[in-house]
Design a protein around this motif. Structure first.
Motif, PDB file in Angstrom:
ATOM      1  N   UNK A  49       1.211  -0.827  -0.186  1.00  0.00           N
ATOM      2  CA  UNK A  49       0.148   0.048   0.098  1.00  0.00           C
ATOM      3  C   UNK A  49       0.238   1.441   0.205  1.00  0.00           C
ATOM      4  N   UNK A  50       1.993   0.782   0.531  1.00  0.00           N
ATOM      5  CA  UNK A  50       2.802   2.522   0.344  1.00  0.00           C
ATOM      6  C   UNK A  50       3.487   2.701  -0.807  1.00  0.00           C
ATOM      7  N   UNK A  51       4.048   1.035  -1.525  1.00  0.00           N
ATOM      8  CA  UNK A  51       4.255   1.647  -2.452  1.00  0.00           C
ATOM      9  C   UNK A  51       3.106   2.012  -4.284  1.00  0.00           C
ATOM     10  N   UNK A  52       2.148   1.808  -3.250  1.00  0.00           N
ATOM     11  CA  UNK A  52       1.201   2.090  -4.105  1.00  0.00           C
ATOM     12  C   UNK A  52       0.502   3.991  -3.987  1.00  0.00           C
ATOM     13  N   UNK A  53       1.212   4.100  -2.433  1.00  0.00           N
ATOM     14  CA  UNK A  53       0.814   5.261  -2.335  1.00  0.00           C
ATOM     15  C   UNK A  53      -0.378   5.764  -1.469  1.00  0.00           C
ATOM     16  N   UNK A  54      -1.152   4.528  -1.690  1.00  0.00           N
ATOM     17  CA  UNK A  54      -2.717   4.012  -0.507  1.00  0.00           C
ATOM     18  C   UNK A  54      -2.257   4.285   1.148  1.00  0.00           C
ATOM     19  N   UNK A  55      -0.794   4.641   0.972  1.00  0.00           N
ATOM     20  CA  UNK A  55      -0.549   4.474   2.660  1.00  0.00           C
ATOM     21  C   UNK A  55       0.640   5.001   2.599  1.00  0.00           C
ATOM     22  N   UNK A  56       0.599   5.958   4.033  1.00  0.00           N
ATOM     23  CA  UNK A  56       2.401   6.915   3.926  1.00  0.00           C
ATOM     24  C   UNK A  56       2.853   6.688   5.182  1.00  0.00           C
ATOM     25  N   UNK A  57       4.298   6.690   4.579  1.00  0.00           N
ATOM     26  CA  UNK A  57       5.330   5.572   5.340  1.00  0.00           C
ATOM     27  C   UNK A  57       5.802   6.870   6.254  1.00  0.00           C
ATOM     28  N   UNK A  76      -0.862   9.725  -9.745  1.00  0.00           N
ATOM     29  CA  UNK A  76       0.283   9.372 -10.384  1.00  0.00           C
ATOM     30  C   UNK A  76       1.721   8.646 -10.090  1.00  0.00           C
ATOM     31  N   UNK A  77       1.725   7.276 -10.244  1.00  0.00           N
ATOM     32  CA  UNK A  77       3.157   6.348  -9.884  1.00  0.00           C
ATOM     33  C   UNK A  77       2.453   5.346 -10.899  1.00  0.00           C
ATOM     34  N   UNK A  78       1.013   5.526 -11.847  1.00  0.00           N
ATOM     35  CA  UNK A  78       1.380   5.156 -12.429  1.00  0.00           C
ATOM     36  C   UNK A  78       1.983   3.334 -12.740  1.00  0.00           C
ATOM     37  N   UNK A  79       0.593   2.684 -12.219  1.00  0.00           N
ATOM     38  CA  UNK A  79       0.487   1.485 -11.773  1.00  0.00           C
ATOM     39  C   UNK A  79      -0.208   0.731 -12.043  1.00  0.00           C
ATOM     40  N   UNK A  80      -0.529  -0.617 -12.145  1.00  0.00           N
ATOM     41  CA  UNK A  80      -2.442  -1.624 -12.041  1.00  0.00           C
ATOM     42  C   UNK A  80      -1.632  -2.013 -10.669  1.00  0.00           C
ATOM     43  N   UNK A 157       3.317  -3.180 -11.875  1.00  0.00           N
ATOM     44  CA  UNK A 157       2.260  -3.989 -11.367  1.00  0.00           C
ATOM     45  C   UNK A 157       2.090  -4.653  -9.885  1.00  0.00           C
ATOM     46  N   UNK A 158       0.738  -4.485  -9.321  1.00  0.00           N
ATOM     47  CA  UNK A 158       1.047  -5.028  -8.217  1.00  0.00           C
ATOM     48  C   UNK A 158      -0.244  -6.078  -7.414  1.00  0.00           C
ATOM     49  N   UNK A 159      -0.256  -6.765  -7.082  1.00  0.00           N
ATOM     50  CA  UNK A 159      -0.677  -8.093  -6.924  1.00  0.00           C
ATOM     51  C   UNK A 159      -0.994  -8.223  -5.366  1.00  0.00           C
ATOM     52  N   UNK A 160      -2.061  -7.729  -4.711  1.00  0.00           N
ATOM     53  CA  UNK A 160      -2.318  -8.439  -3.130  1.00  0.00           C
ATOM     54  C   UNK A 160      -3.107  -9.555  -3.242  1.00  0.00           C
ATOM     55  N   UNK A 161      -2.230 -10.740  -2.188  1.00  0.00           N
ATOM     56  CA  UNK A 161      -3.103 -11.801  -2.471  1.00  0.00           C
ATOM     57  C   UNK A 161      -4.126 -12.271  -3.363  1.00  0.00           C
ATOM     58  N   UNK A 162      -3.306 -11.900  -5.212  1.00  0.00           N
ATOM     59  CA  UNK A 162      -4.480 -12.425  -5.352  1.00  0.00           C
ATOM     60  C   UNK A 162      -5.352 -13.878  -6.503  1.00  0.00           C
TER      61      UNK A 162
END
Length: 337
Positions: A49-57, A76-80, A157-162
């Motif tokens: 989530x921090x890599x995605x910007x959904x949480x702040x460290x 603005x981070x250009x990920x899926x 690409x970010x996959x969370x327990x897909x």
């Protein structure tokens, strides 16, 4: 100087008195498939989530191709991203779900249609594009979510327990498909999983986490064959571990498949049970050897069906065990977490 594709630098995260991540640092190369592996609550999803910007460290930074993106919003981070729950829109068809993200990009309709078709073709779902999520199986829904992520041609690409919500057979097939798509697209991918088999079969690099920290980083082969820590050895695969003789603070470990049976010599042990596991049998043995410091210990050994026949093994059989030095792992006892 060439920058790593993605750099996670000294990331820490606290929620009140609870430390979710402590000084997390590693780099990811372009096109690499990286698995964040660890038990529930170890911090892997928080890191994603921090890599995605959904949480702040609280501390640390994230750099993408040398550029600091720590304070950038997710858009603005250009990920899926593909979530465990798929997060599909129930009122939109598979086609419309994949198209959704592209509509916000002011793309010409013809280009958009081409992108959606390509993405659906990639996950082998062109034939069900008009169906709604409720009409699809879990595996199909997961592939729609994947198509939606790759249609945007993201940098990573970010996959969370897909795959965790799917049954074993579908999970096996999708493991192979996701890896094949990732290699074909050459897209840098980070996947969170608690499933060691998933990590070992899919990843180029595994980041093993426990209690908010990184325990070891390496290829699946290195993580399995040369675990640097008792936790890693125990979490990935199966292992026998015991204390050395009294007055020594060393722990010794060996994987069940590395113990050898012999007709004589070695450490004497009695077969307590034989568990059929398809390609192998798992033996549970009780050491009955007064000359060995393993006396009274229980040991797991994996053997082939031909070994069972050769040694005529049944419950109660007495066998001799050899422990090849090249496969013995040694740890300081205080290293146990």
């Amino acid at each position: 100087m060439k920058h790593p594709f993605l750099e996670i630098g000294q990331i820490s995260k606290q929620y009140g008195n609870f430390t979710a991540l402590e000084d997390i640092h590693f780099t990811i190369d372009k096109n690499e498939f990286v698995c964040l592996l660890g038990p529930s609550g170890c911090g892997k999803t928080t890191l994603l989530r921090i890599i995605a910007g959904l949480d702040t460290p609280n501390n640390g930074y994230i750099k993408l191709e040398g550029k600091d993106i720590t304070s950038l919003p997710p858009s603005k981070r250009d990920f899926g991203i593909v979530f465990q729950s798929y997060a599909l829109f129930p009122n939109l068809t598979a086609y419309q779900n994949v198209e959704y993200g592209l509509k916000n990009r002011n793309m010409k309709k013809s280009v958009r249609q081409e992108r959606v078709h390509e993405a659906l073709k990639m996950v082998d779902l062109v034939n069900i594009q008009k169906k709604y999520p409720t009409q699809l199986s879990g595996g199909q829904q997961q592939r729609v979510a994947l198509a939606r992520a790759i249609a945007l041609s993201p940098k990573f690409l970010l996959l969370d327990e897909p795959l965790s919500a799917l049954d074993a057979k579908v999970r096996d097939r999708l493991r192979y498909e996701i890896r094949a798509i990732q290699e074909k697209l050459g897209i840098t991918t980070i996947m969170v999983t608690h499933d060691q088999e998933e990590a070992l079969t899919m990843a180029d690099k595994v980041v093993v986490m426990n209690n908010a920290k990184i325990m070891q980083i390496g290829s699946p082969q290195v993580i399995y064959n040369q675990p640097q820590h008792p936790f890693v050895a125990d979490f990935i695969g199966s292992i026998n571990m015991w204390k050395q003789e009294q007055g020594n603070n060393k722990l010794i470990g060996i994987r069940p498949e590395h113990i050898q049976l012999s007709h004589q010599g070695g450490v004497k042990a009695r077969v307590e049970s034989l568990e059929f596991r398809g390609a192998i049998y798992r033996l549970q043995l009780h050491v009955e050897d007064a000359n060995s410091y393993l006396n009274n210990k229980r040991i797991k050994v994996d053997v082939s069906a031909s070994t069972i026949s050769e040694f005529k093994l049944i419950k109660g059989s007495i066998v001799s065990l050899n422990f090849p030095e090249t496969h013995l792992l040694t740890y300081e006892e205080q290293a146990v977490i």
